[in-house]
Design a protein around this motif. Structure first.
Motif, PDB file in Angstrom:
ATOM      1  N   LEU A   1      93.223  -8.468  63.505  1.00 35.89           N
ATOM      2  CA  LEU A   1      92.156  -9.204  64.164  1.00 35.89           C
ATOM      3  C   LEU A   1      92.060  -8.789  65.625  1.00 35.89           C
ATOM      4  O   LEU A   1      93.060  -8.423  66.242  1.00 35.89           O
ATOM      5  N   THR A   2      90.850  -8.869  66.163  1.00 37.49           N
ATOM      6  CA  THR A   2      90.708  -8.704  67.601  1.00 37.49           C
ATOM      7  C   THR A   2      91.162  -9.995  68.277  1.00 37.49           C
ATOM      8  O   THR A   2      91.315 -11.041  67.638  1.00 37.49           O
TER       9      THR A   2
ATOM     10  N   LYS B   1      80.159 -13.671  69.538  1.00 35.76           N
ATOM     11  CA  LYS B   1      80.422 -14.159  68.174  1.00 35.76           C
ATOM     12  C   LYS B   1      80.127 -15.664  68.144  1.00 35.76           C
ATOM     13  O   LYS B   1      80.852 -16.461  68.718  1.00 35.76           O
TER      14      LYS B   1
ATOM     15  N   ALA C   1      91.017  -6.994  76.742  1.00 41.00           N
ATOM     16  CA  ALA C   1      89.606  -7.272  76.465  1.00 41.00           C
ATOM     17  C   ALA C   1      89.512  -8.083  75.180  1.00 41.00           C
ATOM     18  O   ALA C   1      90.438  -8.088  74.356  1.00 41.00           O
ATOM     19  N   TRP C   2      88.389  -8.763  74.979  1.00 40.81           N
ATOM     20  CA  TRP C   2      88.238  -9.597  73.785  1.00 40.81           C
ATOM     21  C   TRP C   2      88.217  -8.766  72.510  1.00 40.81           C
ATOM     22  O   TRP C   2      88.556  -9.265  71.436  1.00 40.81           O
ATOM     23  N   ASN C   3      87.841  -7.485  72.608  1.00 42.03           N
ATOM     24  CA  ASN C   3      87.826  -6.634  71.410  1.00 42.03           C
ATOM     25  C   ASN C   3      89.144  -5.880  71.214  1.00 42.03           C
ATOM     26  O   ASN C   3      89.259  -5.052  70.309  1.00 42.03           O
ATOM     27  N   ALA C   4      90.136  -6.173  72.046  1.00 37.96           N
ATOM     28  CA  ALA C   4      91.457  -5.558  71.860  1.00 37.96           C
ATOM     29  C   ALA C   4      92.163  -6.170  70.656  1.00 37.96           C
ATOM     30  O   ALA C   4      91.847  -7.290  70.233  1.00 37.96           O
ATOM     31  N   LYS C   5      93.140  -5.454  70.113  1.00 35.64           N
ATOM     32  CA  LYS C   5      93.899  -5.991  68.993  1.00 35.64           C
ATOM     33  C   LYS C   5      94.726  -7.196  69.455  1.00 35.64           C
ATOM     34  O   LYS C   5      95.365  -7.162  70.503  1.00 35.64           O
TER      35      LYS C   5
ATOM     36  N   ALA D   1      89.459 -11.848  70.283  1.00 32.10           N
ATOM     37  CA  ALA D   1      88.408 -12.862  70.167  1.00 32.10           C
ATOM     38  C   ALA D   1      88.405 -13.489  68.782  1.00 32.10           C
ATOM     39  O   ALA D   1      88.295 -14.715  68.645  1.00 32.10           O
ATOM     40  N   GLU D   2      88.523 -12.665  67.747  1.00 34.96           N
ATOM     41  CA  GLU D   2      88.518 -13.200  66.380  1.00 34.96           C
ATOM     42  C   GLU D   2      89.670 -14.173  66.160  1.00 34.96           C
ATOM     43  O   GLU D   2      89.499 -15.226  65.532  1.00 34.96           O
TER      44      GLU D   2
ATOM     45  N   ASP E   1      81.242 -14.555  75.520  1.00 31.58           N
ATOM     46  CA  ASP E   1      81.646 -13.245  76.033  1.00 31.58           C
ATOM     47  C   ASP E   1      81.845 -12.228  74.912  1.00 31.58           C
ATOM     48  O   ASP E   1      81.593 -11.037  75.088  1.00 31.58           O
ATOM     49  N   ALA E   2      82.311 -12.716  73.742  1.00 36.20           N
ATOM     50  CA  ALA E   2      82.551 -11.811  72.616  1.00 36.20           C
ATOM     51  C   ALA E   2      81.313 -11.611  71.757  1.00 36.20           C
ATOM     52  O   ALA E   2      81.301 -10.752  70.871  1.00 36.20           O
TER      53      ALA E   2
END
Length: 328
Positions: free
Chosen positions: A220-221, A81, A209-213, A223-224, A78-79
């Motif tokens: 990092l997001t 990555k 969302a996965w790209n949120a902090k 997802a990260e 989904d992310a």
């Protein structure tokens, strides 16, 4: 009038042979980087080869393990990555070998997808190769399966297979535990690859969302932070085993979702004498009170090591296996 064709090709069925060949060429340098004594780092044969004698073994016992990454894969998909999920795949297999005292020797992977994207595949294999380097094992082969209709959109699945070895008589666990033995807890890098069905449910309920902090990981997001690779314990544990000859048992217990260690399943020799020792380190002795359970930090995996008493120095033995609630 258009001429009617009577045949179909693999491409018509949704299988891109050229994409598969391109991916194989791109991953060859990654595979070569994992070469070690016993394996030359080349792929392309019908089966991978490994020379136990060249690896320095005289009377080895082989230990094999296979595993996957679970629904942590869904976050990677989904992310978008894909370059670290292969480390998780290797870790989930080789960590199961080293806790038995075995040195990981070689690894094979299975990568299945509905529509092969060579760049995505190369990113995945780059992580697998990195995991193999961290574990000191060779990536000697694998399978890439493009299966139209089996997976939706960009979904894929991974499976890993690892084989290790130890000289006969040196496998863990062994069979003596005495008063004064020590349990050491090694912190993990996060949830590793456990509990992600629950983690994903929590994230969905939060609306993030996965790209949120990431609220718990500055810089990092989400997802990260959640895709932080599973820690590979191989080199540190093998060093401890070989340098001390005092490791008796070394299971890795997942701590996803606030797991608990049930002392009822541990050998009676273990009783907690202190719960205030730093960083997951508990010393046990037979005379201490026995609580119903011990809670671990959510981000901790417990690594059990036992050390022999002072009078007789360090030597192997066994600590038994404790149960941990939780998991994938």
């Amino acid at each position: 009038m258009n001429e009617r064709t009577n045949g179909l090709t693999y491409a018509d069925a949704g299988v891109d042979i050229d994409a598969g060949n391109l991916m194989v060429e791109k991953i060859k340098p990654l595979v070569r980087a994992t070469r070690r004594p016993g394996a030359d780092g080349e792929i392309g044969g019908f089966g991978g080869l490994f020379d136990l004698k060249a690896a320095g073994f005289t009377d080895p016992v082989l230990v094999a393990a296979n595993d996957g990454v679970g629904t942590k894969l869904k976050i990677a998909i989904d992310a978008g990555k894909h370059d670290t999920i292969g480390i998780d795949l290797v870790a989930m297999c080789v960590n199961d070998l080293v806790v038995q005292g075995a040195e990981p020797l070689f690894f094979l992977d299975y990568f299945a997808t509905g529509k092969l994207d060579p760049d995505q595949g190369v990113a995945i294999v780059s992580g697998i190769a990195e995991g193999c380097r961290q574990a000191g094992c060779a990536l000697i082969g694998g399978e890439t399966a493009e299966m139209p209709g089996m997976y939706q959109d960009k979904d894929y699945d991974l499976a890993g297979f690892a084989v290790g070895a130890a000289e006969r008589g040196q496998l863990l666990p062994t069979d003596d535990v005495v008063e004064g033995d020590v349990l050491l807890g090694l912190a993990s890098s996060g949830p590793h690859s456990n509990g992600y069905s629950l983690i994903r449910r929590i994230v969905a309920a939060s609306g993030l969302a996965w790209n949120a902090k990431a609220p718990f990981a500055p810089g990092l997001t989400l997802a990260e932070a959640l895709l932080e690779p599973t820690r590979i314990y191989v080199k540190s544990i093998l060093k401890a085993i070989r340098n001390t000859h005092g490791i008796k048992h070394s299971p890795i217990l997942p701590a996803a979702a606030s797991p608990k260690i049930s002392l009822a399943s541990c050998p009676r020799i273990f009783r907690p004498s202190s719960t205030s020792m730093p960083s997951m380190c508990l010393r046990y002795s037979p005379g201490s009170p026995r609580p119903a359970e011990l809670r671990l930090r959510d981000d901790a995996h417990l690594q059990l090591w036992c050390r022999h008493d002072r009078r007789r120095g360090l030597r192997p033995g066994s600590a038994g296996r404790c149960r941990a609630a939780g998991g994938r």
